[in-house]
Write a protein that holds these residues in place. Structure first.
Motif, PDB file in Angstrom:
ATOM      1  N   VAL A 147      32.330 -41.910 -31.533  1.00 31.41           N
ATOM      2  CA  VAL A 147      32.309 -43.318 -31.946  1.00 31.41           C
ATOM      3  C   VAL A 147      30.868 -43.689 -32.234  1.00 31.41           C
ATOM      4  O   VAL A 147      30.003 -43.592 -31.359  1.00 31.41           O
ATOM      5  N   GLN A 148      30.577 -44.100 -33.460  1.00 32.09           N
ATOM      6  CA  GLN A 148      29.207 -44.377 -33.884  1.00 32.09           C
ATOM      7  C   GLN A 148      29.067 -45.800 -34.402  1.00 32.09           C
ATOM      8  O   GLN A 148      29.923 -46.281 -35.147  1.00 32.09           O
ATOM      9  N   ASN A 149      27.965 -46.432 -34.016  1.00 38.45           N
ATOM     10  CA  ASN A 149      27.604 -47.728 -34.574  1.00 38.45           C
ATOM     11  C   ASN A 149      26.484 -47.492 -35.572  1.00 38.45           C
ATOM     12  O   ASN A 149      25.348 -47.192 -35.201  1.00 38.45           O
ATOM     13  N   LEU A 150      26.794 -47.616 -36.856  1.00 35.14           N
ATOM     14  CA  LEU A 150      25.817 -47.371 -37.904  1.00 35.14           C
ATOM     15  C   LEU A 150      25.069 -48.631 -38.318  1.00 35.14           C
ATOM     16  O   LEU A 150      24.407 -48.646 -39.357  1.00 35.14           O
ATOM     17  N   ILE A 151      25.195 -49.677 -37.509  1.00 35.50           N
ATOM     18  CA  ILE A 151      24.404 -50.898 -37.732  1.00 35.50           C
ATOM     19  C   ILE A 151      23.116 -50.739 -36.931  1.00 35.50           C
ATOM     20  O   ILE A 151      23.127 -50.797 -35.695  1.00 35.50           O
ATOM     21  N   TYR A 152      22.010 -50.525 -37.625  1.00 33.73           N
ATOM     22  CA  TYR A 152      20.760 -50.180 -36.925  1.00 33.73           C
ATOM     23  C   TYR A 152      19.844 -51.386 -36.715  1.00 33.73           C
ATOM     24  O   TYR A 152      18.994 -51.374 -35.830  1.00 33.73           O
ATOM     25  N   ASP A 153      20.018 -52.405 -37.530  1.00 39.02           N
ATOM     26  CA  ASP A 153      19.176 -53.601 -37.395  1.00 39.02           C
ATOM     27  C   ASP A 153      20.032 -54.783 -36.958  1.00 39.02           C
ATOM     28  O   ASP A 153      21.235 -54.830 -37.248  1.00 39.02           O
ATOM     29  N   PRO A 154      19.421 -55.751 -36.273  1.00 43.21           N
ATOM     30  CA  PRO A 154      20.188 -56.929 -35.861  1.00 43.21           C
ATOM     31  C   PRO A 154      20.813 -57.650 -37.074  1.00 43.21           C
ATOM     32  O   PRO A 154      20.172 -57.819 -38.115  1.00 43.21           O
ATOM     33  N   VAL A 155      22.066 -58.029 -36.933  1.00 39.92           N
ATOM     34  CA  VAL A 155      22.777 -58.817 -37.954  1.00 39.92           C
ATOM     35  C   VAL A 155      23.299 -60.066 -37.258  1.00 39.92           C
ATOM     36  O   VAL A 155      24.225 -59.998 -36.449  1.00 39.92           O
ATOM     37  N   ILE A 156      22.699 -61.200 -37.569  1.00 42.11           N
ATOM     38  CA  ILE A 156      23.025 -62.438 -36.850  1.00 42.11           C
ATOM     39  C   ILE A 156      24.053 -63.252 -37.648  1.00 42.11           C
ATOM     40  O   ILE A 156      23.841 -63.556 -38.823  1.00 42.11           O
ATOM     41  N   VAL A 157      25.150 -63.569 -36.976  1.00 45.57           N
ATOM     42  CA  VAL A 157      26.170 -64.436 -37.566  1.00 45.57           C
ATOM     43  C   VAL A 157      26.333 -65.659 -36.677  1.00 45.57           C
ATOM     44  O   VAL A 157      25.892 -65.669 -35.520  1.00 45.57           O
ATOM     45  N   GLU A 158      26.986 -66.688 -37.234  1.00 49.37           N
ATOM     46  CA  GLU A 158      27.277 -67.885 -36.453  1.00 49.37           C
ATOM     47  C   GLU A 158      28.700 -67.759 -35.915  1.00 49.37           C
ATOM     48  O   GLU A 158      29.653 -67.616 -36.669  1.00 49.37           O
ATOM     49  N   GLY A 159      28.826 -67.777 -34.576  1.00 50.42           N
ATOM     50  CA  GLY A 159      30.159 -67.616 -34.022  1.00 50.42           C
ATOM     51  C   GLY A 159      30.186 -67.781 -32.524  1.00 50.42           C
ATOM     52  O   GLY A 159      29.180 -68.088 -31.882  1.00 50.42           O
ATOM     53  N   ASP A 160      31.364 -67.576 -31.956  1.00 52.19           N
ATOM     54  CA  ASP A 160      31.578 -67.624 -30.511  1.00 52.19           C
ATOM     55  C   ASP A 160      31.466 -66.188 -29.990  1.00 52.19           C
ATOM     56  O   ASP A 160      32.283 -65.333 -30.316  1.00 52.19           O
ATOM     57  N   GLU A 161      30.431 -65.931 -29.196  1.00 51.65           N
ATOM     58  CA  GLU A 161      30.136 -64.560 -28.766  1.00 51.65           C
ATOM     59  C   GLU A 161      31.299 -63.941 -28.003  1.00 51.65           C
ATOM     60  O   GLU A 161      31.654 -62.773 -28.221  1.00 51.65           O
ATOM     61  N   LYS A 162      31.920 -64.703 -27.128  1.00 55.52           N
ATOM     62  CA  LYS A 162      33.016 -64.167 -26.324  1.00 55.52           C
ATOM     63  C   LYS A 162      34.199 -63.760 -27.204  1.00 55.52           C
ATOM     64  O   LYS A 162      34.775 -62.675 -27.041  1.00 55.52           O
TER      65      LYS A 162
END
Length: 447
Positions: free
Chosen positions: A323-338
């Motif tokens: 299982v790999q996470n290929l997102i290497y840089d922070p990607v900020i979205v607006e949302g409910d974290e939980k």
């Protein structure tokens, strides 16, 4: 002339003088005739102006009224019968103008009401000709609302069931309610209430039908029935299993420690399965009802999936999966974290469950100025094309037996869909059988 004593008196007039007198008489007669003729013409002209003029004016105004120019009035010049006729006509014209304005206003209001109705309205006369149809009816049958006026009811709608319903209403004189398809083979369902159309003295004039599109309502009813059936089945299956094992233990097998321990583990697993189902139902209910408000803030998608992979790593290790996470840089979205973490866990957990041993699950992101698309991919069993549109429905499973054996509740993707909708995002599934599945999730980026 004779005189006394036989005498005769002769008087002579010159013939030329007689001719002159006769000529003067003739000229005088001609002059009198001309004067009389002129006077007659003058009298006729005056009579024409007094009598014929107003009548011609009246005729001109009548022709104007035929073209609905109600503002025209007759000029009243006298107090005689002609004048009285002119005044009476003017009063009639004013009354007609007021009546026409009232009728036009009622027609405009009726047209506005009929046009704004979501329900269709169709009226036919005793000859089965369409006399009224609103825009909703035209949209239902994909026709022009003006072009069907005057047509036969079947020719206008091409719907045998609706035509028969109108016939039955006219023949029976009673209101009838039926449901039917708009077209043979179509999934669009309409509920039709057809009633007799009569005037004030109850003389039959035809029939009027109100058509309501109940496709969504019937679909919701079907979903509700399936939901109740699915919940009942999902709870009954573990409860039956638990009851069977408890009865076996109570029957005298408590002394066999190994068997008791095995049965208790099964009971514990079935209990966990019911708890998971109830928790998912509660989560879904809270999200759908809006009782769980969004706590919006900046959320790092990279961090969310890093945590998710860490939580589920043991499940992947048990199947020797990567299982790999290929997102290497922070990607900020607006949302409910939980809630977004719940989305990530459901998507990655599903990918692990339905990917064979030794498979691979990857997470990647495609960024644009305003939004980000997160793609969770696997090389698992895949989903047949005919099921892709329904995988986000509650309790919908492509392979019910396999999904139940894997411990799924059938609510995970339904919860994901509702959370994404609450965030004004979108999600869709792409898949090929035997090749794997991609879940594409789009969210707004934080400004």
């Amino acid at each position: 002339m004779p005189l006394a004593e036989g005498r005769v008196l002769q008087i002579g007039i010159d013939q030329s003088e007689i001719g002159k007198d006769i000529s003067r008489l003739i000229h005088g007669a001609i002059l009198v005739g001309v004067l009389v003729a002129g006077l007659s013409v003058l009298v006729a002209y005056l009579v024409n102006r007094v009598i014929a003029g107003p009548i011609l004016d009246l005729l001109a105004v009548v022709r104007r009224l035929q073209h609905r120019e109600f503002g025209r009035r007759v000029l009243v010049r006298s107090e005689d019968e002609i004048g009285q006729l002119g005044r009476a006509f003017n009063e009639l014209s004013e009354t007609l103008e007021e009546l026409f304005d009232a009728i036009s206003d009622r027609e405009r209001k009726l047209d506005a009401i009929l046009s704004s109705m979501s329900d269709g309205v169709l009226a036919v006369n005793m000859q089965r000709k369409v006399i009224l149809a609103n825009r909703a009816v035209a949209d239902m049958f994909n026709v022009d609302e003006l072009s069907i006026i005057g047509k036969n009811q079947f020719e206008a709608t091409r719907n045998t069931n609706l035509s028969k319903l109108l016939d039955d209403t006219i023949d029976s004189g009673e209101s009838i309610v039926r449901e039917m398809r708009v077209r043979p083979g179509s999934e669009r369902t309409i509920a039709v209430t057809s009633s007799p159309l009569t005037n004030q003295d109850r003389t039959p004039l035809g029939a009027v039908a109100v058509l309501r599109d109940v496709t969504d309502l019937r679909h919701l009813e079907q979903m509700r029935q399936e939901f109740v059936a699915n919940v009942s089945h999902e709870l009954r299956t573990p409860l039956t299993s638990i009851k069977g094992f408890v009865e076996t233990l109570l029957a005298g097998n408590l002394d066999d420690r190994a068997l008791t321990e095995r049965f208790l583990k099964i009971i514990s697993g079935e209990t966990d399965r019911m708890i998971a189902l109830i928790n998912d139902l509660l989560d879904l209910s809270r999200i759908e009802s809006g009782k769980q408000p969004l706590k919006l803030g900046p959320v790092d998608i990279k961090e969310i999936f890093d945590d998710t992979i860490m939580i589920l790593q043991s499940n992947a290790d048990a199947k020797n999966m990567t299982v790999q996470n290929l997102i290497y840089d922070p990607v900020i979205v607006e949302g409910d974290e939980k809630l977004l973490k719940q989305v990530a866990i459901n998507l990655v957990d599903n990918a692990i469950k339905y990917t064979p041993e030794g498979g691979t699950v990857t997470v990647e992101a495609i960024k644009s100025p305003d939004e980000v698309e997160i793609i969770v991919s696997d090389n698992g069993v895949g989903i047949p094309a005919q099921h892709l549109d329904r995988v986000f429905e509650r309790f919908y499973r492509v392979d019910k037996g396999r999904a139940r054996n894997m411990g799924g509740t059938g609510l995970g993707l339904a919860i994901v869909k509702h959370i994404v909708d609450k965030h004004k995002g979108s999600i869709c599934a792409e898949s090929r059988v035997g090749k794997g599945t991609k879940m594409r999730l789009t969210l707004r980026r934080m400004n």
